[in-house]
Design a protein around this motif. Structure first.
Motif, mmCIF file in Angstrom:
data_model
loop_
_atom_site.group_PDB
_atom_site.id
_atom_site.type_symbol
_atom_site.label_atom_id
_atom_site.label_comp_id
_atom_site.label_asym_id
_atom_site.label_seq_id
_atom_site.Cartn_x
_atom_site.Cartn_y
_atom_site.Cartn_z
ATOM 1 N N ARG A 157 0.849 -1.178 0.000
ATOM 2 C CA ARG A 157 0.000 0.000 0.000
ATOM 3 C C ARG A 157 0.893 1.238 0.000
ATOM 4 N N ASP A 159 1.000 5.533 -0.154
ATOM 5 C CA ASP A 159 0.195 6.724 0.077
ATOM 6 C C ASP A 159 0.909 7.964 -0.439
ATOM 7 N N GLU A 161 1.242 12.253 0.031
ATOM 8 C CA GLU A 161 1.018 13.346 0.962
ATOM 9 C C GLU A 161 1.513 14.624 0.295
ATOM 10 N N THR A 229 5.520 6.131 1.470
ATOM 11 C CA THR A 229 4.788 7.380 1.246
ATOM 12 C C THR A 229 5.540 8.272 0.273
ATOM 13 N N GLY A 489 0.805 5.437 -6.336
ATOM 14 C CA GLY A 489 -0.008 5.642 -5.145
ATOM 15 C C GLY A 489 -1.079 4.583 -5.049
ATOM 16 N N ARG A 490 -2.170 4.934 -4.430
ATOM 17 C CA ARG A 490 -3.240 3.943 -4.312
ATOM 18 C C ARG A 490 -4.009 3.855 -5.616
#
Lengths: 867, 404
Positions: A157, A159, A161, A229, A489-490
Motif C-alpha cells: 500500500r 500513500d 502526501e 509514502t 499511489g493507491r
C-alpha cells in the motif's frame, strides 16, 4: 567478519533477525542491511554483471551502484546494501544461471569478449532475415536483470502526501544540517530530507530519514520517497546539499570483488562494525580517503600501502584476482598482495537535482570536476555539491589503465570498457551524446553517478580535447530509481455516478462507461425497452447531460455568435437545438438551449462534452468581453426523460401545469412542480416519441424516480437504458457527436445544413463553413437500411466500399425492432448521398447492399413529436 | 562476421562546409538522413548536405518510443504507413546495419464500446488495404499477453483490442546511424552542430540557407525539423498550421523478459513495451499545452505509473530509471504536412504529431522522388500543405485521440 561492539554502530546486537538467502537462513542484527548481514555471513560475490556476468561485490554501500542488486520477496533490483533486514525476508541473487559463484553465463566474459565488442549487435545477425527473431529471443533472455513474478498482483500500500514548506533542505550532511538550523532560527518552516545511509544529526527541526528527493520539478515541486509514502513538497526555497560522490578509478580489473570505494569501506566499519578486508591498499584522491587508513587499522585491517594520488602520480595500476576476487594489485610494476583495494578519484558534486531544476553545469578545470552554476531563483546549493569546498588540489587522473590483461570498466552497470569507448570514438561516435547512446555508458541503474565523470575524462583523452569542450549529458529525473508502485499511489480512478445510481443497481441494470460517467446500458432487454417507449412509456436517467446556465444582458448575443443558428430570436420558454462548432467549422458538441427569460439560457451538452463546452464558452466570453456569466450546474441538477405515448398522461397526474398540447407545445420549456419537486420541464424528443425532460435538484432524484415509476405503473412504465435510447435515436437519425462525427466533420456534410444561418453577420466557424459551401460537399452523413430479411447488423466502424476501396464508413448501426430491419448512419461519398442510393457495406466477412435513407426511419415528419 | 572485429568508421570525420550544394536538408534526424540516403542511393543525387544544429538524431528521432505500425484509421494514412512498414522490414538488410526490429505485435486496447468502434473502423480500413489488422476479444488477448489484467473489476475493463501482428519496436538510434552511414557512403555530407539561421529566397524560389557556419547556396532546401518546423519554415516565409507540444516517456530498470507485445490504451493515455535491453518503456499522450520547454513533469510519471499498474499490477516493484521529453508538431487533422510549399523548391516534412518516426523510410523515399522528378508521389499527395487551403483534411484523430 563482525568486529566487537563499537561506539556509534548502527546495529543492535540484542536484536536478532533472520532472513533467508537462497533458502538458507542468515542471522543478522537489527540495524543491519541485507547487504551488511550477508557480508558478515561471509558472502563476497553479490551479483553478476549485465553483459559479461562478472562477479561483483560491495562497492559503494550507499545504494547507488548496481553491484548488490538482488531480488527480495519478489521485488527485483533491490540494492541490498541499504535495504534494512526484515525477519523472514526471502533474498535471491538475480541475472545468474546457476549460482553466484558459478554462473554459466560468465562464459561471455572468458571467450565472448572479442566477439561482442560494443555495438556488436548492430553489425551481426542481419542475414538471413528469418533468423533474426531467434537471435532476438536469445538477446532478450540474456538482457534484463531481475525477474518480475508474472502472476503477482499489487501487494503494497502506497500513500501520497502534499506538504508546503518555506524551506526544504535536501541532504543531511554538515552543510545541510547547518542550512536547516539557520532557517529554523529565522523562524521559517523547514524540513530536511536525507536518503541515508548515514544518520542525520537532529537539532529540533523536522527530518525525514531515510527519504530520497526524486527530482526538482517546475514550481519547486520536490517529490520525496519516504518508505511507502510519496511526499510532494512545494517549497518556497530549496537548499540542495547533496554532497559529492566518489568516482571510481579506471584501471584493468577495477571491478574485481574487493575493489571498493573508500566511502563504502568506511560505512562498513562505522555503521555495521564489519571488517572490510584483511590486507588493504588505499589509493586516495582526497583527504577523507586518506584518513581512512587509520580507521582500517583500528578495525583490524592491515594497511599495506597508502598512496596519495594528489602527490604521487601512478602511471600504471592493475588489479589481479582469481574467480573474480582481488588477490593483488600492481602499482607501477610493484605487486602487492591484498584482498581490499580502496581507490577513488576526486569527489564529483552530485549536481543532478540542480541541473534538473535548470542550473547550468560547467567544468572546473582547476578541481577537475563539473560544478553547478547559474542556479534558478529559489534554489540554493550548499556544501560539497557546489564543488567549491576544500582546498584546490591537483586532481588525480582517473584513467590509469595500461597493461592489457583484464577488462577496465568505465561503466559497471552496463559493462562498458575503456576499449568500448575508444572503439566508439574510432567508429565516429565523436560526441558524448552519441557515444552514450552507442555504448550505453551512463544509461544503467546508477544513472551515471559512478561513470559520468570517468567516461567524459576518457573521451577527452581519446579525442584530444578537454572536459569543458565535451560537456555533460542532460541530467534527467529521477535522481535515483523509484518504483512504479510508489509513483502510482493507491489505485484510484474517478468515476461519476448520477444521483439515481443505486436505483439502477437495484433494478439490475448493466452499467457501462460513458466518459467518466457510469450509466445503465440496459435493464436486461434493450429491444423490449425500446418497444415500451414506442408502445406506452419509458423512463431514462439523463443526469449525465452537461448543464449550464448562461446569464447576463449579453447572453442572447453571446449564444448568437457562438452557434451557427439563431438564438437572439428565441422566445422565452422556448427551446432550440444547437450544434457548437470550432473555428474550423467542425462539429464540437450539440445539445438543446432553452430560454428561461430575457437574460437567462439553459444549455445542455453531451455527457462527455460538458467540460469542453464550458471552457469554450469561458474562452470566447473572455475574448469578446460580453456581459455573460456561465455556471456549470451539471452536478447540481439531475434529469430524466419521460418518453412514450403515455408520458403526457403521467406528467399530468403529477403536476398542476397545463400539459395539453396547446399549453405545453413541442419545444416548450416550463418551470413547474412535478410530484412536489421543482422542475424545469423541457418538451423535446431525442428518442422520437412524445416526451418530457425533467431537470431538477439532484437530492430529489431517487424520490422522483420512484414516484414516476410508481405512479406510472398502470400506464406500463418501464425504465430504459442507453442501448434502447441508441436504437430509438437512430430510428430518428439523431446523431451522436463524437460517434457519428469526427474531428473533421462539419454540420453541412453531417446532414444539418439547415442549421447554418448564413445571413448572420458572424459566428464561430462561419468563414470555414463558407469555404465548405463553396467547394461543395464531398462526403455526407446519411441514414441507411438493410434488407428486411438480413438478421445481422453491420459493425459500427465498418466500411462502405466503393470500387473495392474504403469509400465511407458506418458510424452507427442497430437492429430496429420497430422497423424489423438493420438501420444505421454512415458517411458516404456525396454522389451516393441521395435517397435510395445503393451502398456496399463490408460485413460478415463479405459485402452486403444497403440503401440510403435521408429522412428519419420513424415518424419522418415529426407528427408524433408534435401531437 | 569479420566486420565485428574490424573497427570501421560509420561516417567520415566532420568536414568543412562548402558554399554550394544541389540539395540542403535541414535536420539530421531520421527523416532528413533517410531523404539524403535515398537521394544518393536511388537517384544518384549526391551533392547533398544535411545540416543538424546538434548531434544527429538529437531531436524526435532519438526521443520517440520506437513503435512501428501501419494500422491507421484513414485510408490515406494506412496506405502510407503500410509502405513505411514494408520498408522498415527490409531496412536492416538494406542498410547492412541491424536495427533490432522486433515485430512482436501491437495491441490497441478498447475499454468501451466507443473504443471498439474506433478499433473496428481501423481494422476494416486496414483489411481492405491488405494490412494485417483485426479485432480481438479478451480470450485471445489472454493468449497474446498472458500478463495483462483482464479482470472485469478493473476501473477500465478491457473489452477488446485492435491486433496488428506486424507492429513492432525498433532501435531508434540505429535507424538514424544506419541512414547516416548509408548517406555518407553515398557521398552525402553530414554536418552536425550546424544551425540554419535563415533561408534565402528570390522570386518565390529558394536559393540557399544561412547558418552559424556561413552561407550556403542550394537549388533545393528541405526542412525535416520536427518540433521546430514552424520556426524553420517561418525563415522561408511559409506559415504552417502547427502547434508544438511536448510528449513524455520514461523507462524502468531492465528486467528479464516480461512483455512480448506492445500495449496501447488510448483511454488511459498509456503505451507500454519492453525493449530488447529489458527496460519497460512507457509513454503517454502529448501534453495539452504548447511549449518548447523540454522539462519533464512529475504528474506525467504519476498518472502513467497508475495506468500502467491498472494493466500490469505485477510491475509495482519495478523502478523508473529515467524520464525525458520530446517536441511534437501537431497539425489540425493529426496528419503530416509533406511535400511542396508555396516557395518553389522548398519542401517540408512536418506536423507529424506522434507519428513521425514510423514514417522515416517512406518520407525519405517519397521526398527524394519529389526532388529527383519534380513530381509529388501519389502516396503523399493527400498530405500536401495545400490541403489546408482546399479543405481536404485527412482526419487521423477520430473522435478521441488515438496515437502511437
Amino acid at each position: 567478519m563482525r568486529l566487537g561492539p563499537r561506539p556509534g554502530e548502527r546495529i543492535d546486537r540484542s536484536d536478532e533477525v533472520t532472513f533467508t538467502f537462497r533458502g538458507k537462513p542468515v542471522k543478522a542484527f537489527g540495524g543491519d542491511t541485507i547487504g551488511s548481514a550477508l557480508f558478515a555471513s561471509g558472502q563476497r560475490i553479490f551479483s553478476r554483471s549485465f553483459k559479461y556476468h562478472r562477479p561483483r561485490g560491495l562497492l559503494c554501500c550507499s545504494g547507488h551502484c548496481p553491484n548488490c542488486m538482488m531480488t527480495v520477496d519478489g521485488e527485483p533490483n533491490v540494492r541490498v546494501c541499504v535495504e534494512p533486514v526484515r525477519e523472514g525476508a526471502r533474498v535471491k541473487p538475480q541475472n545468474v544461471r546457476w549460482w553466484l559463484n558459478w554462473d554459466l553465463m560468465a562464459v561471455t566474459d572468458k571467450i565472448g569478449g572479442p566477439f561482442t565488442p560494443v555495438g556488436f549487435y548492430y553489425r551481426t545477425m542481419i542475414r538471413p532475415r528469418r533468423a533474426w527473431p531467434l537471435f532476438e529471443r536469445f538477446l532478450r533472455s540474456a538482457a534484463g536483470l531481475g525477474r518480475v513474478d508474472k502472476h503477482a498482483g499489487r501487494k503494497r500500500r502506497f500513500d501520497t502526501e502534499n506538504r508546503h514548506v518555506d524551506v526544504l533542505v535536501i541532504g543531511g550532511g554538515r552543510s545541510g544540517v547547518e542550512a536547516a538550523r539557520q532557517a529554523q532560527i529565522r523562524g521559517e518552516d523547514v524540513v530536511l530530507v536525507d536518503e541515508g545511509p548515514e544518520p542525520v544529526e537532529r537539532l529540533g527541526f523536522p527530518v525525514l530519514w531515510p527519504a530520497r528527493a526524486i527530482g526538482i520539478y517546475e514550481g519547486n515541486l520536490v517529490p520525496v520517497e519516504a518508505g511507502s509514502t510519496l511526499v510532494r513538497f512545494r517549497a518556497k526555497h530549496i537548499v540542495v546539499a547533496t554532497g559529492a560522490l566518489e568516482q571510481p578509478l579506471l584501471f584493468p580489473g577495477n571491478d574485481l570483488v574487493g575493489v571498493m570505494l573508500p566511502g563504502g569501506a568506511r560505512r562498513m566499519i562505522e555503521l555495521w562494525s564489519l571488517r572490510p578486508g584483511r590486507r588493504a591498499v588505499v589509493l586516495a584522491g582526497d583527504d577523507r580517503a586518506l584518513a581512512l587508513a587509520g580507521e582500517l587499522e583500528a578495525a583490524g585491517t592491515e594497511v599495506v600501502r597508502v598512496v596519495d594520488l594528489r602527490r604521487e602520480q601512478l602511471r600504471e595500476i592493475e588489479a589481479w584476482g582469481r574467480y573474480g576476487r582481488l588477490e593483488s594489485v600492481s602499482l607501477d610494476g610493484e605487486t602487492i598482495a591484498c584482498d581490499l583495494l580502496l581507490a577513488s578519484g576526486a569527489r564529483q558534486p552530485a549536481y543532478s537535482l540542480l541541473a534538473q531544476a535548470g542550473a547550468r553545469v560547467e567544468y572546473d578545470a582547476k578541481r577537475g570536476i563539473f560544478v553547478p552554476a547559474d542556479l534558478p531563483d529559489g534554489i540554493e546549493a550548499v556544501g560539497a555539491v557546489t564543488g567549491r569546498v576544500g582546498r584546490v588540489a591537483v586532481t588525480p587522473a582517473t584513467f590509469n589503465g595500461a597493461s592489457r590483461t583484464d577488462k577496465c570498466f568505465a561503466c559497471i552497470c552496463e559493462d562498458v570498457t575503456d576499449k568500448d569507448m575508444k572503439r566508439a570514438i574510432a567508429e565516429g561516435f565523436d560526441s558524448l551524446e552519441l557515444a552514450k547512446r552507442y555504448t550505453t555508458v551512463t544509461m544503467g541503474p546508477c544513472q551515471g553517478k559512478l561513470c559520468h565523470l570517468p567516461s567524459i575524462r576518457l573521451y577527452a583523452r581519446e579525442t584530444e580535447t578537454d572536459e569543458a569542450t565535451i560537456g555533460t549529458t542532460t541530467a534527467r529525473p529521477p535522481w535515483a530509481p523509484v518504483s512504479l508502485g510508489l509513483l502510482a499511489g493507491r489505485p484510484h480512478e474517478p468515476a461519476k455516478r448520477t444521483s439515481m445510481h443505486d436505483r439502477h443497481k437495484d433494478l439490475g441494470a448493466r452499467m457501462m462507461w460513458t466518459g467518466a460517467w457510469r450509466r445503465p446500458h440496459s435493464y436486461g432487454d434493450p429491444e423490449a425497452e425500446a418497444k415500451v417507449v414506442h408502445d406506452s412509456l419509458g423512463l431514462i436517467d439523463v443526469s449525465t447531460l452537461g448543464k449550464l446556465l448562461v446569464r447576463g444582458p449579453d447572453a442572447a448575443a453571446f449564444l448568437e455568435r457562438l452557434y451557427p443558428n439563431r438564438f437572439a430570436d428565441l422566445k422565452v420558454d422556448r427551446i432550440r437545438y444547437g450544434v457548437l462548432g470550432t473555428d474550423g467549422g467542425r462539429v464540437m458538441d450539440d445539445g438543446t438551449i432553452a430560454r428561461l427569460d430575457e437574460e437567462l439560457f439553459y444549455v445542455t451538452t453531451t455527457s462527455t462534452g460538458a467540460n469542453t463546452v464550458i471552457e469554450w464558452f469561458d474562452w470566447w466570453n473572455a475574448v469578446w468581453g460580453f456581459g455573460v456569466e456561465t455556471t456549470n450546474v451539471t452536478g447540481a441538477l439531475a434529469a430524466v426523460n419521460l418518453a412514450g405515448p403515455n408520458s403526457r398522461e403521467l406528467l399530468g397526474r403529477l403536476t398542476d401545469l397545463d400539459v395539453s398540447n396547446e399549453a405545453l407545445k413541442y419545444l416548450d420549456a416550463k418551470r413547474a412542480q412535478v410530484a412536489g419537486v421543482p422542475c424545469l420541464v423541457l418538451r423535446i424528443g431525442f428518442v422520437g416519441e412524445l416526451g418530457y425532460e425533467l431537470h431538477f435538484p439532484s437530492p430529489h432524484a431517487e424520490y422522483l424516480w420512484d414516484t414516476l415509476l410508481g405512479e406510472g405503473a398502470d400506464l406500463g412504465i418501464r425504465p430504459f437504458g442507453l442501448e434502447a435510447q441508441r436504437i430509438l435515436r437512430l430510428e430518428k437519425q439523431h446523431i451522436l457527436v463524437g460517434q457519428d462525427t469526427d474531428s473533421e466533420s462539419n454540420p453541412l456534410e453531417a446532414g444539418m445544413p439547415w442549421l447554418v444561418k448564413w445571413e448572420k453577420d458572424d459566428f464561430v466557424g462561419k468563414w470555414a463553413l463558407e469555404h465548405v459551401r463553396e467547394r461543395g460537399p464531398r462526403e455526407q452523413l446519411v441514414g441507411f437500411e438493410l434488407a428486411e430479411g438480413l438478421g445481422s447488423v453491420p459493425a459500427e466502424g465498418g466500411q462502405i466500399v466503393v470500387d473495392g476501396k474504403p469509400g465511407g464508413r458506418v458510424t452507427s448501426a442497430r437492429w430496429s425492432p420497430q422497423l424489423g430491419r438493420p438501420i444505421g448512419l454512415a458517411w458516404v461519398p456525396s454522389r451516393l448521398a441521395h435517397e435510395g442510393a445503393e451502398i456496399t457495406i463490408k460485413m460478415n466477412g463479405g459485402f452486403e447492399q444497403g440503401r440510403v435513407r435521408l429522412k428519419p426511419f420513424f415518424d419522418p415528419d415529426g407528427g408524433q413529436l408534435r401531437s | 562476421m569479420k566486420d565485428v572485429f574490424r573497427v570501421q568508421r560509420m561516417w567520415r570525420p566532420r568536414a568543412k562546409l562548402r558554399r554550394r550544394y544541389d540539395v540542403v536538408i535541414v535536420g539530421g534526424g531520421a527523416h532528413g538522413l533517410a531523404t539524403a540516403y535515398y537521394l544518393a542511393k536511388t537517384h544518384g543525387i549526391t551533392d547533398v548536405a544535411v545540416l543538424e544544429k546538434s548531434y544527429i538524431g538529437s531531436g524526435a528521432a532519438g526521443r520517440n518510443t520506437t513503435i512501428i505500425r501501419a494500422n491507421y484509421r484513414t485510408p490515406q494514412g494506412a496506405e502510407f504507413y503500410k509502405e513505411s512498414l514494408r520498408l522498415y522490414e527490409g531496412l536492416s538488410v538494406e542498410l547492412d546495419f541491424n536495427l533490432l526490429f522486433s515485430q512482436q505485435g501491437h495491441l490497441t486496447l478498447a475499454h468501451s464500446d466507443r473504443g471498439l468502434i474506433t478499433a473496428t473502423e481501423r481494422a476494416e480500413v486496414n483489411q481492405l488495404l491488405g494490412i494485417d489488422s483485426r479485432l480481438v476479444y479478451p480470450d485471445e488477448i489472454a493468449g497474446l499477453c498472458p500478463e495483462i489484467n483482464l479482470s472485469q473489476d478493473a476501473t477500465w475493463p478491457i473489452v477488446g483490442a485492435l491486433y496488428h501482428p506486424p507492429g513492432g519496436i525498433i532501435r531508434h538510434d540505429a535507424v538514424v546511424w544506419g541512414y547516416a552511414r548509408g548517406a555518407d557512403r553515398g557521398g552525402v555530407e553530414i554536418h552536425p552542430y550546424t544551425e540554419v539561421t535563415g533561408i534565402e529566397r528570390s522570386n518565390g524560389r529558394v536559393t540557399g540557407v544561412r547558418t552559424n557556419r556561413g552561407e550556403v547556396e542550394a537549388d533545393v532546401v528541405i526542412s525535416c525539423t520536427a518540433g521546430w518546423s514552424t520556426l524553420v519554415c517561418d525563415l522561408a516565409g511559409v506559415p504552417l498550421p502547427i502547434t508544438t507540444h511536448i510528449l513524455q516517456a520514461f523507462v524502468t530498470e531492465p528486467i528479464k523478459p516480461f512483455l512480448d507485445v506492445i500495449i496501447v490504451s488510448s483511454q488511459m493515455h498509456v503505451y507500454i513495451s519492453q525493449t530488447d535491453r529489458g527496460e519497460i518503456l512507457i509513454g503517454a499522450e502529448i501534453e495539452p499545452y504548447t511549449t518548447y520547454k523540454g522539462q519533464s513533469t512529475f504528474p506525467f510519471v504519476e498518472y502513467s505509473a497508475r495506468h500502467t499498474l491498472e494493466l500490469f499490477p505485477q510491475l509495482e516493484p519495478v523502478k523508473v530509471l529515467r524520464q525525458w521529453t520530446g517536441l511534437c508538431d501537431l497539425s489540425p487533422d493529426y496528419s503530416p504536412i509533406l511535400g511542396e510549399t508555396e516557395v518553389e523548391n522548398f519542401h517540408v516534412s512536418a506536423g507529424w504529431g506522434t507519428y513521425g518516426f514510423k514514417a522515416a523510410p517512406i518520407v525519405g523515399t517519397t521526398l527524394a522522388e519529389l526532388v529527383a522528378t519534380g513530381r509529388t508521389p501519389k502516396l503523399i499527395a493527400p498530405f500536401a500543405l495545400e490541403r489546408f487551403y482546399t479543405d481536404t483534411l485527412v482526419s487521423e484523430l477520430a473522435a478521441a485521440a488515438v496515437s502511437h
